[in-house]
Design a protein around this motif. Structure first.
Motif, PDB file in Angstrom:
ATOM      1  N   GLN A  93       0.863  -1.209   0.141  1.00  0.00           N
ATOM      2  CA  GLN A  93       0.071  -0.077   0.023  1.00  0.00           C
ATOM      3  C   GLN A  93       0.996   1.220   0.197  1.00  0.00           C
ATOM      4  OE1 GLN A  93      -3.691  -0.038   2.426  1.00  0.00           O
ATOM      5  NE2 GLN A  93      -3.696   2.134   2.539  1.00  0.00           N
ATOM      6  N   GLU A  94       1.978   1.289   0.748  1.00  0.00           N
ATOM      7  CA  GLU A  94       2.772   2.555   0.701  1.00  0.00           C
ATOM      8  C   GLU A  94       3.414   2.634  -0.768  1.00  0.00           C
ATOM      9  OE1 GLU A  94       6.888   3.899   2.761  1.00  0.00           O
ATOM     10  OE2 GLU A  94       6.218   2.087   3.416  1.00  0.00           O
ATOM     11  N   ARG A  95       3.581   1.606  -1.332  1.00  0.00           N
ATOM     12  CA  ARG A  95       4.376   2.022  -2.735  1.00  0.00           C
ATOM     13  C   ARG A  95       3.241   2.140  -3.670  1.00  0.00           C
ATOM     14  NH1 ARG A  95       8.998  -2.849  -1.054  1.00  0.00           N
ATOM     15  NH2 ARG A  95      10.021  -0.883   0.356  1.00  0.00           N
ATOM     16  N   ILE A  96       2.061   1.689  -3.846  1.00  0.00           N
ATOM     17  CA  ILE A  96       1.189   1.922  -4.620  1.00  0.00           C
ATOM     18  C   ILE A  96       0.592   3.499  -4.479  1.00  0.00           C
ATOM     19  CG2 ILE A  96      -0.751   1.001  -3.534  1.00  0.00           C
ATOM     20  CD1 ILE A  96      -0.237   0.879  -6.950  1.00  0.00           C
ATOM     21  N   SER A  97       0.622   3.694  -3.193  1.00  0.00           N
ATOM     22  CA  SER A  97       0.238   5.211  -2.902  1.00  0.00           C
ATOM     23  C   SER A  97       1.378   6.272  -3.585  1.00  0.00           C
ATOM     24  CB  SER A  97       0.229   5.636  -1.409  1.00  0.00           C
ATOM     25  OG  SER A  97       1.434   5.339  -0.787  1.00  0.00           O
ATOM     26  N   ILE A  98       2.556   5.797  -3.485  1.00  0.00           N
ATOM     27  CA  ILE A  98       3.575   6.782  -4.078  1.00  0.00           C
ATOM     28  C   ILE A  98       3.300   6.759  -5.524  1.00  0.00           C
ATOM     29  CG2 ILE A  98       6.244   6.856  -4.378  1.00  0.00           C
ATOM     30  CD1 ILE A  98       6.562   5.615  -1.713  1.00  0.00           C
ATOM     31  N   ALA A  99       3.108   5.679  -6.075  1.00  0.00           N
ATOM     32  CA  ALA A  99       2.877   5.467  -7.427  1.00  0.00           C
ATOM     33  C   ALA A  99       1.707   6.336  -8.233  1.00  0.00           C
ATOM     34  CB  ALA A  99       2.470   3.961  -8.017  1.00  0.00           C
ATOM     35  N   VAL A 100       0.637   6.409  -7.132  1.00  0.00           N
ATOM     36  CA  VAL A 100      -0.576   7.049  -7.751  1.00  0.00           C
ATOM     37  C   VAL A 100      -0.297   8.379  -7.646  1.00  0.00           C
ATOM     38  CG1 VAL A 100      -2.659   7.936  -6.631  1.00  0.00           C
ATOM     39  CG2 VAL A 100      -2.197   5.421  -6.891  1.00  0.00           C
ATOM     40  N   GLY A 101       0.462   8.876  -6.702  1.00  0.00           N
ATOM     41  CA  GLY A 101       0.933  10.388  -6.452  1.00  0.00           C
ATOM     42  C   GLY A 101       1.933  10.572  -7.667  1.00  0.00           C
ATOM     43  N   SER A 102       2.612   9.826  -7.931  1.00  0.00           N
ATOM     44  CA  SER A 102       3.741  10.047  -8.998  1.00  0.00           C
ATOM     45  C   SER A 102       3.048  10.261 -10.388  1.00  0.00           C
ATOM     46  CB  SER A 102       4.739   9.027  -9.132  1.00  0.00           C
ATOM     47  OG  SER A 102       5.748   9.043  -8.201  1.00  0.00           O
ATOM     48  N   ILE A 103       2.313   9.394 -10.744  1.00  0.00           N
ATOM     49  CA  ILE A 103       1.513   9.543 -11.965  1.00  0.00           C
ATOM     50  C   ILE A 103       0.729  10.597 -11.983  1.00  0.00           C
ATOM     51  CG2 ILE A 103      -0.280   7.792 -11.643  1.00  0.00           C
ATOM     52  CD1 ILE A 103       1.512   8.178 -14.871  1.00  0.00           C
ATOM     53  N   ALA A 104      -0.310  10.988 -11.007  1.00  0.00           N
ATOM     54  CA  ALA A 104      -0.984  12.017 -11.097  1.00  0.00           C
ATOM     55  C   ALA A 104      -0.206  13.448 -11.156  1.00  0.00           C
ATOM     56  CB  ALA A 104      -1.674  12.460  -9.669  1.00  0.00           C
ATOM     57  N   THR A 105       1.183  13.277 -10.493  1.00  0.00           N
ATOM     58  CA  THR A 105       1.777  14.713 -10.667  1.00  0.00           C
ATOM     59  C   THR A 105       2.469  14.683 -12.052  1.00  0.00           C
ATOM     60  OG1 THR A 105       2.506  14.569  -8.519  1.00  0.00           O
ATOM     61  CG2 THR A 105       3.982  15.815 -10.034  1.00  0.00           C
ATOM     62  N   SER A 106       2.677  13.579 -12.758  1.00  0.00           N
ATOM     63  CA  SER A 106       2.977  13.578 -14.062  1.00  0.00           C
ATOM     64  C   SER A 106       2.206  14.060 -15.026  1.00  0.00           C
ATOM     65  CB  SER A 106       3.619  12.022 -14.576  1.00  0.00           C
ATOM     66  OG  SER A 106       4.666  11.719 -14.005  1.00  0.00           O
ATOM     67  N   ARG A 107       0.865  13.695 -14.815  1.00  0.00           N
ATOM     68  CA  ARG A 107      -0.309  14.244 -15.431  1.00  0.00           C
ATOM     69  C   ARG A 107      -0.296  15.814 -15.358  1.00  0.00           C
ATOM     70  NH1 ARG A 107      -4.344   9.876 -16.776  1.00  0.00           N
ATOM     71  NH2 ARG A 107      -5.777  11.611 -16.893  1.00  0.00           N
ATOM     72  N   ARG A 108      -0.203  16.237 -14.005  1.00  0.00           N
ATOM     73  CA  ARG A 108      -0.366  17.548 -13.908  1.00  0.00           C
ATOM     74  C   ARG A 108       0.838  18.368 -14.478  1.00  0.00           C
ATOM     75  NH1 ARG A 108      -3.216  21.871 -13.354  1.00  0.00           N
ATOM     76  NH2 ARG A 108      -2.073  23.592 -11.981  1.00  0.00           N
ATOM     77  N   ALA A 109       2.148  17.731 -14.522  1.00  0.00           N
ATOM     78  CA  ALA A 109       3.388  18.507 -15.093  1.00  0.00           C
ATOM     79  C   ALA A 109       2.815  18.495 -16.855  1.00  0.00           C
ATOM     80  CB  ALA A 109       4.417  17.664 -14.842  1.00  0.00           C
ATOM     81  N   PHE A 110       2.359  17.443 -17.467  1.00  0.00           N
ATOM     82  CA  PHE A 110       2.030  17.356 -18.634  1.00  0.00           C
ATOM     83  C   PHE A 110       0.907  18.469 -19.136  1.00  0.00           C
ATOM     84  CE2 PHE A 110      -0.580  16.324 -22.314  1.00  0.00           C
ATOM     85  CZ  PHE A 110       0.461  16.120 -23.421  1.00  0.00           C
ATOM     86  N   ASP A 111      -0.192  18.653 -18.175  1.00  0.00           N
ATOM     87  CA  ASP A 111      -1.110  19.666 -18.280  1.00  0.00           C
ATOM     88  C   ASP A 111      -0.524  21.022 -18.494  1.00  0.00           C
ATOM     89  OD1 ASP A 111      -2.955  17.629 -18.954  1.00  0.00           O
ATOM     90  OD2 ASP A 111      -3.736  17.844 -16.587  1.00  0.00           O
TER      91      ASP A 111
END
Length: 391
Positions: A250-268
């Motif tokens: 769970q700790e690592r999937i939470s990091i993954a969720v935050g990372s991909i969300a931030t990548s999407r935000r950076a792309f936007d």
């Protein structure tokens, strides 16, 4: 990232929850980000506001003030995704520490009395929690922990040692501390002890000055003969190492969720910049070199998002294992570094200015491949599974 593959893992209830999260970000987070960066931590009022909206303890039992959503991790994921829109990675980490690190241990291993004392006020936002694993000489290798909590003649624990890089450490009203309770038992001698703020001999140093995550309260903790009541033992004595293993996915999937969300935000952010900015009489996006970089980012983000969504679904079903979570953490954090770096480059000189959000993302992103287990450890976990012939 609009106009890409539709995400199918959410339903109407999740969409309503996302609206609540989005409103929370606009009202409670965005107006305060710059000030929080200056002071080095988020206001306690942010946690209380989150608690009032049901954003803390989403999966916790309703009798302790939680949302009662059980294993539906999609709600946790939605919150992290919306927090990424605030352009402040510090907030994502601060909230994830509570929802994805501290609360799962309390849900699984705390007594009802401990849940009333610690879980309920976490869910309401009245208290802030932390978990302390890392030591100056023991990071990813939890077997190297040297902090000790040995029983005295009264049956209480005497805690000695130190911890470092502890997220939420300064503000935490209580901290789950990993300590050795039986030095002769190896991994079977590790326990989880709840240390409360104000206990004699317990000192905090921070917030520490970091490259990024400027508004994330990170501390060093020191314990000198701290008397911790036996009632603050979390779960069974000697079972701590096993407990820690239960929550790694769970700790690592939470990091993954935050990372991909931030990548999407950076792309936007860079996509909007490419629409607004012109050079040589044309929009940046109309230049082939620029457009191709956007195309590569969009493709990689789409691929990683699909992987993360599949991992989230596995988490809901109870099928997410440590190896898959490590893959997700490795993939998304490495991608985040790449996407944010490229997005800053494509902003040109503006990207180097702190008034542009992409600069904050650039600084915040660097820690992603490090915390939650360095990515070298993620590769080691994955390769060991492959070496066993399991894939």
């Amino acid at each position: 990232m609009k106009n890409f593959l539709a995400r199918t893992i959410f339903d109407e209830e999740h969409d309503m929850f996302r609206d609540t999260c989005r409103e929370f970000v606009e009202q409670e987070i965005r107006p305060n980000v710059d000030r929080w960066h200056e002071q080095g931590f988020c206001d306690r009022s942010m946690y209380r506001a989150a608690g009032q909206l049901g954003l803390l303890g989403i999966t916790s039992p309703e009798e302790f003030g939680g949302g009662g959503m059980g294993s539906d991790y999609r709600f946790n994921a939605i919150l992290s995704e919306e927090l990424a829109q605030a352009d402040c990675g510090s907030v994502i980490v601060s909230v994830q520490v509570i929802n994805d690190l501290v609360i799962p241990y309390l849900e699984r291993f705390a007594t009802d009395e401990q849940k009333s004392r610690f879980l309920a006020p976490l869910c309401s936002g009245e208290k802030i929690g932390a978990i302390a694993m890392t030591e100056p000489g023991a990071g990813a290798d939890l077997a190297g922990i040297r902090s000790t909590a040995l029983k005295n003649e009264n049956g209480d624990y005497v805690l000695n040692g130190s911890k470092t890089f502890i997220s939420n450490g300064v503000q935490a009203d209580f901290t789950i501390v990993v300590a050795v309770t039986d030095p002769s038992a190896g991994r079977a001698g590790v326990s989880l002890i709840i240390v409360e703020d104000g206990m004699e001999g317990y000192t905090k140093t921070g917030p520490l000055k970091k490259v990024g995550l400027k508004a994330q309260d990170t501390a060093e903790l020191s314990f000198e003969n701290v008397i911790v009541p036996a009632a603050n033992l979390l779960g069974e004595e000697g079972a701590g190492f096993g407990y820690l293993r239960t929550n790694l996915a769970q700790e690592r999937i939470s990091i993954a969720v935050g990372s991909i969300a931030t990548s999407r935000r950076a792309f936007d952010l860079v996509y909007q910049h490419s629409q607004d900015r012109k050079t040589f009489g044309s929009r940046l996006i109309d230049h082939q070199a620029y457009g191709w970089e956007l195309a590569k980012m969009a493709t990689e983000i789409q691929s990683a998002q699909s992987f993360v969504d599949a991992a989230v679904e596995a988490k809901i079903k109870g099928e997410l294992d440590e190896v898959t979570a490590s893959m997700a953490k490795y993939l998304t954090t490495e991608l985040q570094i790449k996407v944010v770096n490229t997005a800053l480059q494509l902003h040109g000189g503006y990207g180097f200015m702190m008034e542009y959000p992409i600069a904050t993302h650039y600084l915040d992103s660097r820690v992603q491949p490090i915390y939650g287990g360095p990515n070298e450890i993620m590769l080691e976990i994955i390769s060991r599974r492959l070496a066993k012939g399991i894939h």
